[in-house]
Design a protein around this motif. Structure first.
Motif, PDB file in Angstrom:
ATOM      1  N   UNK A   1       2.799 -10.969 -18.201  1.00  0.00           N
ATOM      2  CA  UNK A   1       4.041 -10.985 -18.974  1.00  0.00           C
ATOM      3  C   UNK A   1       4.714  -9.625 -19.004  1.00  0.00           C
ATOM      4  N   UNK A   2       3.921  -8.560 -19.085  1.00  0.00           N
ATOM      5  CA  UNK A   2       4.481  -7.207 -19.085  1.00  0.00           C
ATOM      6  C   UNK A   2       5.158  -6.904 -17.756  1.00  0.00           C
ATOM      7  N   UNK A   3       4.520  -7.278 -16.655  1.00  0.00           N
ATOM      8  CA  UNK A   3       5.083  -6.972 -15.342  1.00  0.00           C
ATOM      9  C   UNK A   3       6.265  -7.873 -15.006  1.00  0.00           C
ATOM     10  N   UNK A   4       6.390  -8.991 -15.700  1.00  0.00           N
ATOM     11  CA  UNK A   4       7.583  -9.822 -15.537  1.00  0.00           C
ATOM     12  C   UNK A   4       8.822  -9.095 -16.037  1.00  0.00           C
ATOM     13  N   UNK A   5       8.634  -8.120 -16.945  1.00  0.00           N
ATOM     14  CA  UNK A   5       9.762  -7.323 -17.458  1.00  0.00           C
ATOM     15  C   UNK A   5       9.976  -6.056 -16.642  1.00  0.00           C
ATOM     16  N   UNK A   6       9.117  -5.829 -15.633  1.00  0.00           N
ATOM     17  CA  UNK A   6       9.215  -4.620 -14.793  1.00  0.00           C
ATOM     18  C   UNK A   6       9.240  -5.033 -13.322  1.00  0.00           C
ATOM     19  N   UNK A   7      10.337  -5.621 -12.857  1.00  0.00           N
ATOM     20  CA  UNK A   7      10.364  -6.144 -11.479  1.00  0.00           C
ATOM     21  C   UNK A   7      10.195  -5.080 -10.406  1.00  0.00           C
ATOM     22  N   UNK A   8      10.388  -3.802 -10.755  1.00  0.00           N
ATOM     23  CA  UNK A   8      10.221  -2.740  -9.759  1.00  0.00           C
ATOM     24  C   UNK A   8       8.760  -2.301  -9.622  1.00  0.00           C
ATOM     25  N   UNK A   9       7.892  -2.760 -10.530  1.00  0.00           N
ATOM     26  CA  UNK A   9       6.459  -2.448 -10.466  1.00  0.00           C
ATOM     27  C   UNK A   9       5.718  -3.635  -9.851  1.00  0.00           C
ATOM     28  N   UNK A  10       4.527  -3.367  -9.312  1.00  0.00           N
ATOM     29  CA  UNK A  10       3.734  -4.415  -8.685  1.00  0.00           C
ATOM     30  C   UNK A  10       2.360  -4.473  -9.337  1.00  0.00           C
TER      31      UNK A  10
ATOM     32  N   UNK B   1     -15.064   2.295 -12.475  1.00  0.00           N
ATOM     33  CA  UNK B   1     -14.903   1.978 -11.058  1.00  0.00           C
ATOM     34  C   UNK B   1     -13.598   2.580 -10.541  1.00  0.00           C
ATOM     35  N   UNK B   2     -12.521   2.416 -11.294  1.00  0.00           N
ATOM     36  CA  UNK B   2     -11.251   3.019 -10.883  1.00  0.00           C
ATOM     37  C   UNK B   2     -11.355   4.536 -10.854  1.00  0.00           C
ATOM     38  N   UNK B   3     -12.046   5.092 -11.857  1.00  0.00           N
ATOM     39  CA  UNK B   3     -12.199   6.540 -11.924  1.00  0.00           C
ATOM     40  C   UNK B   3     -12.972   7.112 -10.761  1.00  0.00           C
ATOM     41  N   UNK B   4     -13.873   6.315 -10.177  1.00  0.00           N
ATOM     42  CA  UNK B   4     -14.616   6.777  -9.003  1.00  0.00           C
ATOM     43  C   UNK B   4     -13.677   7.064  -7.841  1.00  0.00           C
ATOM     44  N   UNK B   5     -12.484   6.468  -7.874  1.00  0.00           N
ATOM     45  CA  UNK B   5     -11.464   6.699  -6.847  1.00  0.00           C
ATOM     46  C   UNK B   5     -10.373   7.647  -7.354  1.00  0.00           C
ATOM     47  N   UNK B   6     -10.610   8.262  -8.514  1.00  0.00           N
ATOM     48  CA  UNK B   6      -9.642   9.197  -9.073  1.00  0.00           C
ATOM     49  C   UNK B   6      -8.441   8.534  -9.707  1.00  0.00           C
ATOM     50  N   UNK B   7      -8.562   7.251 -10.067  1.00  0.00           N
ATOM     51  CA  UNK B   7      -7.423   6.516 -10.605  1.00  0.00           C
ATOM     52  C   UNK B   7      -7.499   6.446 -12.134  1.00  0.00           C
ATOM     53  N   UNK B   8      -6.381   6.630 -12.823  1.00  0.00           N
ATOM     54  CA  UNK B   8      -6.365   6.529 -14.284  1.00  0.00           C
ATOM     55  C   UNK B   8      -6.329   5.070 -14.727  1.00  0.00           C
TER      56      UNK B   8
ATOM     57  N   UNK C   1       0.788  -1.226   0.000  1.00  0.00           N
ATOM     58  CA  UNK C   1       0.000   0.000   0.000  1.00  0.00           C
ATOM     59  C   UNK C   1       0.826   1.287   0.000  1.00  0.00           C
ATOM     60  N   UNK C   2       1.907   1.385   0.785  1.00  0.00           N
ATOM     61  CA  UNK C   2       2.625   2.661   0.812  1.00  0.00           C
ATOM     62  C   UNK C   2       3.171   3.092  -0.545  1.00  0.00           C
ATOM     63  N   UNK C   3       3.572   2.131  -1.382  1.00  0.00           N
ATOM     64  CA  UNK C   3       4.184   2.466  -2.669  1.00  0.00           C
ATOM     65  C   UNK C   3       3.233   2.302  -3.846  1.00  0.00           C
ATOM     66  N   UNK C   4       2.063   1.751  -3.612  1.00  0.00           N
ATOM     67  CA  UNK C   4       1.089   1.582  -4.679  1.00  0.00           C
ATOM     68  C   UNK C   4       1.333   0.332  -5.515  1.00  0.00           C
ATOM     69  N   UNK C   5       0.406   0.069  -6.420  1.00  0.00           N
ATOM     70  CA  UNK C   5       0.460  -1.101  -7.283  1.00  0.00           C
ATOM     71  C   UNK C   5      -0.501  -0.865  -8.434  1.00  0.00           C
ATOM     72  N   UNK C   6      -0.276  -1.558  -9.532  1.00  0.00           N
ATOM     73  CA  UNK C   6      -1.238  -1.537 -10.630  1.00  0.00           C
ATOM     74  C   UNK C   6      -2.254  -2.653 -10.406  1.00  0.00           C
TER      75      UNK C   6
ATOM     76  N   UNK D   1      -9.014  -0.460  -4.935  1.00  0.00           N
ATOM     77  CA  UNK D   1      -9.036   0.650  -5.892  1.00  0.00           C
ATOM     78  C   UNK D   1      -8.375   1.889  -5.294  1.00  0.00           C
ATOM     79  N   UNK D   2      -8.664   2.166  -4.036  1.00  0.00           N
ATOM     80  CA  UNK D   2      -8.127   3.380  -3.409  1.00  0.00           C
ATOM     81  C   UNK D   2      -6.613   3.352  -3.330  1.00  0.00           C
ATOM     82  N   UNK D   3      -6.022   2.179  -3.169  1.00  0.00           N
ATOM     83  CA  UNK D   3      -4.573   2.090  -3.029  1.00  0.00           C
ATOM     84  C   UNK D   3      -3.819   1.909  -4.316  1.00  0.00           C
ATOM     85  N   UNK D   4      -4.536   1.765  -5.422  1.00  0.00           N
ATOM     86  CA  UNK D   4      -3.883   1.493  -6.704  1.00  0.00           C
ATOM     87  C   UNK D   4      -3.267   2.749  -7.302  1.00  0.00           C
ATOM     88  N   UNK D   5      -2.226   2.547  -8.074  1.00  0.00           N
ATOM     89  CA  UNK D   5      -1.640   3.628  -8.871  1.00  0.00           C
ATOM     90  C   UNK D   5      -2.468   3.855 -10.124  1.00  0.00           C
TER      91      UNK D   5
END
Length: 392
Positions: free
Chosen positions: A225-234, A290-297, A203-208, A270-274
């Protein structure tokens, strides 16, 4: 004159998805309306259905079909023919079967898509394990089911489509002109939130976030598969389906799969997502709202219903194909932008439930006999006195 009676119909209530949330919205639009369906699994779908009046077909006696509704495919057409709705008007929420339920009164079909297994077979079946067997089964049933499907569509007094792409499919499949009525988003930001075990540490750093059934055409494997190439993203994937074990086996350490979350937990997620990642060719595209209801892109595939629900550059970004390298590039690009939450909220507000209710009630009135229409309008008139056009 007594107000006309209203019923709701739906293919099967066995899962938690956008179509099932639309049925709940319909039930709120018409309190007390009976819901007809082929199968109902209280543990598999949203708990709110437990408080509603639900009528099921004889197939519901078989627990294996309630848990695995796709096994009922050869039986659903004849079963749908035998479901008889006695109310004055039925609103049929259909992706393949409810439009074929017999109605004594008027029938308004709210179409999420003409049957994917008939008209988008390759996407529906996919290329994973068991796809050849599924393709063979569908091929064997396709001719008789296509004929049944067309006859069923012609029993409707009026069709509504949930998006512009579905309107085009309806015209192509049935030669029927449908008006577009977008559904409301199901999860709102108000309400309690419950942390989800295993994700709270992120939660502190967010996640997709991906919210999807785990079906071949949903392309969840491409996002993993995309996130397997981005180990710094969650990445957190919320959903159930036949590909779950396969996706679990392939998921890298920065990807976690979740299922059967409550609405309180969904709000927390949703609230904790990037940002939300939406990789499939959807009939409508509810999760960006649904994501937009929390202000998320949202990072979405350019196509299908997302063309209606995503405002490019305002509420999200598009990628052209659901392949890992394009998804990864779009995720990185989205992370470099400063998103305006107020603009996202303003876009989502145009898909609010009161507007959906008003327009749906107005559509129902149009399929009733003239002598019933005024009694119906009097029963369901907006308390504030607004018309559907004013709420649009």
């Amino acid at each position: 004159m007594q107000a006309p009676s209203v019923a709701i119909a739906h293919d099967y209530l066995t899962q938690r998805g956008g179509a099932e949330r639309v049925v709940l919205a319909m039930a709120r639009a018409f309190p007390g309306a009976r819901i007809y369906t082929t199968l109902y699994d209280p543990d598999g779908t949203y708990p709110e259905f437990r408080d509603l009046d639900i009528v099921t077909s004889p197939l519901n006696r078989f627990s294996v079909l309630r848990r695995h509704h796709r096994l009922a495919l050869p039986l659903l057409a004849p079963t749908s023919n035998r479901i008889e709705i006695t109310e004055d008007v039925v609103v049929a929420s259909s992706s393949g079967w409810a439009h074929g339920f017999r109605a004594r009164g008027s029938k308004l079909v709210y179409c999420h898509s003409p049957a994917r297994w008939l008209y988008l077979t390759d996407e529906y079946v996919g290329t994973g394990a068991g796809s050849r067997l599924k393709s063979a089964v569908v091929a064997g049933l396709k001719k008789p089911l296509s004929a049944w499907d067309l006859r069923a569509a012609k029993t409707a007094d009026r069709y509504l489509a949930n998006s512009t792409v579905v309107r085009s499919r309806i015209e192509h499949a049935y030669d029927i002109s449908a008006d577009v009525l977008p559904p409301p988003h199901g999860i709102t930001s108000d309400g309690t939130r419950e942390p989800v075990p295993g994700i709270a540490e992120w939660a502190p750093d967010g996640y997709h976030l991906v919210v999807s059934r785990l079906m071949p055409y949903k392309n969840v494997d491409k996002v993993i598969g995309a996130f397997a190439t981005m180990p710094d993203e969650r990445l957190a994937v919320i959903g159930a389906g036949p590909l779950r074990e396969e996706l679990l086996a392939s998921a890298p350490a920065n990807v976690r799969l979740l299922q059967h979350l409550t609405d309180d937990q969904m709000r927390w997620m949703y609230a904790g997502a990037t940002a939300l990642v939406a990789p499939s060719l959807e009939d409508f595209g509810l999760t960006p709202l649904e994501a937009g209801a929390f202000g998320k892109p949202v990072i979405a595939l350019r196509g299908g219903g997302y063309l209606d629900t995503v405002a490019e550059g305002v509420t999200g970004l598009f990628f052209e194909k659901s392949v890992p390298d394009q998804i990864a590039a779009a995720v990185r690009a989205g992370g470099q932008r400063a998103w305006d939450e107020q603009q996202i909220h303003a876009h989502v507000a145009t898909f609010a439930e009161p507007r959906f209710q008003a327009l749906l009630r107005d559509a129902v009135a149009t399929v009733l006999p003239p002598d019933m229409q005024q009694a119906f309008r009097n029963q369901w008139q907006d308390p504030a006195g607004s018309t559907p056009e004013e709420t649009a």
